[in-house]
Enzyme design. Sequence first.
Site, PDB file in Angstrom:
ATOM      1  N   SER A   1      32.962  28.677  41.463  1.00 21.09           N
ATOM      2  CA  SER A   1      34.124  29.152  40.716  1.00 21.09           C
ATOM      3  C   SER A   1      33.844  30.535  40.150  1.00 21.09           C
ATOM      4  O   SER A   1      32.693  30.932  39.996  1.00 21.09           O
ATOM      5  CB  SER A   1      34.440  28.187  39.560  1.00 21.09           C
ATOM      6  N   HIS A   2      34.897  31.272  39.842  1.00 13.91           N
ATOM      7  CA  HIS A   2      34.751  32.559  39.161  1.00 13.91           C
ATOM      8  C   HIS A   2      34.197  32.361  37.759  1.00 13.91           C
ATOM      9  O   HIS A   2      33.653  33.275  37.158  1.00 13.91           O
ATOM     10  CB  HIS A   2      36.113  33.248  39.038  1.00 13.91           C
TER      11      HIS A   2
END
Lengths: 206, 126
Positions: free
Chosen positions: B8-9
């Site tokens: 994920s970011h």
Amino acid sequence: MNTEKLIAVIQKIGTKIEAEKAFLTELDNVIGDGDHGINLARGFGEVEKKLDGLKDKEPGDVLKTVGMTLVSTVGGASGPLYGTGFMKMGAAFKGKADVAVPDFLEGLQVAIEGIMQRGRSTKGEKTMLDAMIPAKEAIEAKWNESQDAKAAFAAGVAAAWEGVEFTKTIAATKGRASYLGERSIGHQDPGATSFTMLLEIVAGEV
Amino acid sequence: MVGIVIVSHSAKLAEGVVDLARMMAKTAPIAAAGGLEDGSFGTSFEKISNAVDEVYSDDGVLILMDMGSAVMTAEMVMESMEDRKIVLADCPVAEGAVTAAVGSEAGSDLEEILADLEQVGTQKKL
Ligand SMILES: Nc1ncnc2c1ncn2[C@@H]1O[C@H](COP(=O)(O)OP(=O)(O)OP(=O)(O)O)[C@@H](O)[C@H]1O
Ligand SMILES: [Mg+2]
């Protein structure tokens, strides 16, 4: 263009990106997540640290290292995209100590194809491709007509800026801006803008 | 057991999804690769590579990711490890992680988990 010249060009690109960091980030703030300039400045900052060690390599290998460094340090979509582009172009230059306009055109073509594949994207989706594809076509057309490198790159830069203008008129269907849909119309794409800046630096050196 | 990597970011999101999946599958090998080295938002090639190393076995690794560069960077990590069995899963991250972790703990193989994840993508909540 030989390795020495290429390294000088990449250094200039780094300086340009650092100078435009705030502007590119601001463009991305409007229709993205506000990090494009920061991402690219981080990536090209790391690239600069490696350039001294690449003096004895051929141009293709220099570009491969640039690409790999961007992939590992940019942190946003422009990392894998520009990274893939530089690596593909580097592979196209394999075995050449000097690259001429036709080599560059071939390199740019495979870079575009690599980016399209990596991003699952095509022309008209409000991305860097909207500057890259018209730029490549314009350089090629002018080169075929005149065999004049300066004129060809000038035409390429003009077409890339037109591409940036075009991105204002369309809605994004790829990348962060696609979450805004129609609301992205009226704003220029950060990646198309940064690509045009890179090309301007190259054009200034041919 | 099939390894699972959550990309994920956001470091918080990736770790949270790992915690959520562990609630139902305490022993499944699952690792988070969220954010950049300095803690800011983004996706890191190195973090993803390390997470794959951490959970890798001959049973293979499934990568679940959020959007944009998370997909592209995970794909590049996968391509850099050609000789390994690694698959990207196209499904909602939180629900998919729970499904994958439960499957892995129960001893399902990679193909079986992937088939379960197909369902996760089509299920409606309401
Ligand atoms: N799928 C894609 N294909 C081609 N270009 C893309 C794609 N996605 C994004 N881009 C380009 O990348 C630029 C954004 O780069 P940036 O470094 O800001 O990444 P980002 O969108 O923040 O990445 P992330 O996916 O991590 O959110 C866009 O302006 C666009 O030109
Ligand atoms: Mg961005």
